[in-house]
Design a protein around this motif. Structure first.
Motif, PDB file in Angstrom:
ATOM      1  N   GLN A  63     -40.276 -26.749  -7.650  1.00 39.53           N
ATOM      2  CA  GLN A  63     -41.246 -27.157  -8.666  1.00 39.53           C
ATOM      3  C   GLN A  63     -40.865 -26.712 -10.077  1.00 39.53           C
ATOM      4  O   GLN A  63     -41.003 -27.467 -11.038  1.00 39.53           O
ATOM      5  CB  GLN A  63     -42.630 -26.621  -8.295  1.00 39.53           C
ATOM      6  N   LYS A  64     -40.343 -25.506 -10.203  1.00 39.72           N
ATOM      7  CA  LYS A  64     -40.006 -24.970 -11.523  1.00 39.72           C
ATOM      8  C   LYS A  64     -38.907 -25.788 -12.184  1.00 39.72           C
ATOM      9  O   LYS A  64     -39.011 -26.167 -13.363  1.00 39.72           O
ATOM     10  CB  LYS A  64     -39.582 -23.507 -11.408  1.00 39.72           C
ATOM     11  N   SER A  65     -37.850 -26.079 -11.426  1.00 35.13           N
ATOM     12  CA  SER A  65     -36.733 -26.836 -11.998  1.00 35.13           C
ATOM     13  C   SER A  65     -37.140 -28.282 -12.286  1.00 35.13           C
ATOM     14  O   SER A  65     -36.706 -28.871 -13.284  1.00 35.13           O
ATOM     15  CB  SER A  65     -35.529 -26.805 -11.050  1.00 35.13           C
ATOM     16  N   LYS A  74     -40.197 -29.347 -13.040  1.00 35.47           N
ATOM     17  CA  LYS A  74     -41.063 -29.327 -14.222  1.00 35.47           C
ATOM     18  C   LYS A  74     -40.233 -29.211 -15.491  1.00 35.47           C
ATOM     19  O   LYS A  74     -40.515 -29.871 -16.502  1.00 35.47           O
ATOM     20  CB  LYS A  74     -42.048 -28.156 -14.120  1.00 35.47           C
ATOM     21  N   LYS A  75     -39.195 -28.382 -15.442  1.00 28.17           N
ATOM     22  CA  LYS A  75     -38.298 -28.224 -16.585  1.00 28.17           C
ATOM     23  C   LYS A  75     -37.609 -29.550 -16.910  1.00 28.17           C
ATOM     24  O   LYS A  75     -37.465 -29.919 -18.080  1.00 28.17           O
ATOM     25  CB  LYS A  75     -37.256 -27.148 -16.268  1.00 28.17           C
ATOM     26  N   LEU A  76     -37.216 -30.292 -15.851  1.00 27.36           N
ATOM     27  CA  LEU A  76     -36.580 -31.586 -16.051  1.00 27.36           C
ATOM     28  C   LEU A  76     -37.539 -32.575 -16.698  1.00 27.36           C
ATOM     29  O   LEU A  76     -37.176 -33.273 -17.660  1.00 27.36           O
ATOM     30  CB  LEU A  76     -36.100 -32.129 -14.703  1.00 27.36           C
ATOM     31  N   TYR A  77     -38.771 -32.637 -16.196  1.00 23.53           N
ATOM     32  CA  TYR A  77     -39.747 -33.563 -16.767  1.00 23.53           C
ATOM     33  C   TYR A  77     -40.057 -33.218 -18.220  1.00 23.53           C
ATOM     34  O   TYR A  77     -40.220 -34.114 -19.063  1.00 23.53           O
ATOM     35  CB  TYR A  77     -41.039 -33.556 -15.946  1.00 23.53           C
ATOM     36  N   ASN A  78     -40.137 -31.949 -18.532  1.00 18.03           N
ATOM     37  CA  ASN A  78     -40.398 -31.549 -19.917  1.00 18.03           C
ATOM     38  C   ASN A  78     -39.280 -32.012 -20.844  1.00 18.03           C
ATOM     39  O   ASN A  78     -39.518 -32.333 -22.015  1.00 18.03           O
ATOM     40  CB  ASN A  78     -40.573 -30.030 -20.009  1.00 18.03           C
ATOM     41  N   LYS A  79     -38.046 -32.045 -20.335  1.00 19.25           N
ATOM     42  CA  LYS A  79     -36.936 -32.574 -21.133  1.00 19.25           C
ATOM     43  C   LYS A  79     -37.096 -34.068 -21.345  1.00 19.25           C
ATOM     44  O   LYS A  79     -36.850 -34.591 -22.432  1.00 19.25           O
ATOM     45  CB  LYS A  79     -35.608 -32.281 -20.437  1.00 19.25           C
ATOM     46  N   THR A 117     -39.402 -35.105 -24.018  1.00 22.63           N
ATOM     47  CA  THR A 117     -38.887 -34.989 -25.393  1.00 22.63           C
ATOM     48  C   THR A 117     -37.990 -36.173 -25.748  1.00 22.63           C
ATOM     49  O   THR A 117     -37.445 -36.223 -26.848  1.00 22.63           O
ATOM     50  CB  THR A 117     -38.090 -33.682 -25.581  1.00 22.63           C
ATOM     51  N   HIS A 145     -32.225 -38.579 -17.768  1.00 23.07           N
ATOM     52  CA  HIS A 145     -31.425 -37.819 -16.812  1.00 23.07           C
ATOM     53  C   HIS A 145     -31.217 -38.623 -15.537  1.00 23.07           C
ATOM     54  O   HIS A 145     -32.076 -39.416 -15.130  1.00 23.07           O
ATOM     55  CB  HIS A 145     -32.102 -36.488 -16.471  1.00 23.07           C
TER      56      HIS A 145
END
Length: 283
Positions: free
Chosen positions: A82-84, A86-91, A94, A98
């Motif tokens: 989930q953490k990784s 979420k980080k991808l979606y946040n990118k 912006t 990907h």
């Protein structure tokens, strides 16, 4: 609801995803529902807004859960991911795009999938979420693996016979030399030798004219195969005798060679034996 329109840079979503504003089903929605790849549209709160018809059975088959509008996309993956994710979606939120490849094993069967993440914008140009699309690339991966296996076998055969492969773009002057070629002449894999002039510089001065004439004659003839024997300077400065064989693979409309591929074989030991033989019997 929402409507999706694709552009080269992003995805635009507007109101009336399911209808065209006149109470009629939107043709774009029909097209999306019949795609062979699945898509999931989420908003910036990670909530699923829309999917197409094929998404549900595919996700159920390969991941084992249902996908429903209103669910948090992060809740559908293991907590460890989930953490990784979420980080991808946040990118993506912006404006980044990907592409990932995922290997999935279900009941002993392995499949490969390409997953693409694209930003989605509303009619006013404001980022509204992300579009996730995925297609099955299992057949492509299998073909790549077969090619890689074939190349490994070929490389093994070349290395075992003192041979190296080269691929020459005659138009640009760029040359690819295989790892076995570099190893044959004492170069390291990371050594850059990618231009035909670097190859020419290492031909023995007494052999350069002969090699050039041989190439010229080959380019002007109908003979599909090229062959020449000459001395070539290895990385340590020692000249080695090599047998060069090649074939023109491509010509332009005027018949001018565009690309040539071939092998170099180190025949130094064989040449020395022949020279000793001649010296012995000529004495």
């Amino acid at each position: 609801m929402y409507k999706k329109v694709t552009s080269s840079a992003s995805v635009i979503i507007t109101k009336d995803f399911f209808t065209n504003g006149k109470g009629e089903t939107d043709p774009q929605h029909i097209a999306l529902q019949n795609l062979d790849e699945f898509y999931i549209l989420i908003n910036t709160k990670f909530l699923i807004v829309a999917t197409n018809a094929i998404t549900h059975p595919l996700v159920k088959q390969f991941l084992g859960f249902e996908v429903r509008a209103g669910e948090n996309i992060l809740d559908l993956v293991p907590q460890s991911e989930q953490k990784s994710l979420k980080k991808l979606y946040n990118k993506v939120f912006t404006g980044e795009r990907h592409t990932l490849e995922k290997k999935i094993e279900v009941s002993g069967k392995i499949t490969y999938h390409r997953i693409r993440y694209k930003p989605a914008y509303d009619n006013n140009g404001k980022l509204a979420g992300a579009l996730v699309m995925s297609d099955d690339i299992t057949e492509l991966k299998q073909q790549e693996q077969e090619i890689q296996l074939s190349e490994e076998r070929w490389r093994f055969a070349l290395e075992g016979s003192n041979q190296g492969m080269w691929d020459w773009n005659i138009v640009t002057g760029k040359v690819y030399f295989s790892h076995s070629w570099k190893k044959l002449f004492g170069f390291n894999p990371e050594d850059v030798i990618d231009n035909i002039n670097l190859w020419r510089q290492r031909i023995h001065p007494q052999d350069k004219k002969m090699v050039s004439l041989n190439l010229k004659a080959h380019f002007e003839s109908d003979n599909p195969l090229f062959e020449s024997v000459y001395r070539f300077k290895a990385k340590n400065g020692e000249y080695r005798w090599l047998l060069s064989r090649g074939k023109v693979l491509d010509k332009n409309a005027k018949g001018k060679p565009q690309r040539m591929i071939g092998t170099h074989t180190d025949i130094t030991d064989m040449h020395l034996v022949e020279q000793n033989y001649k010296t012995l019997f000529d004495a």
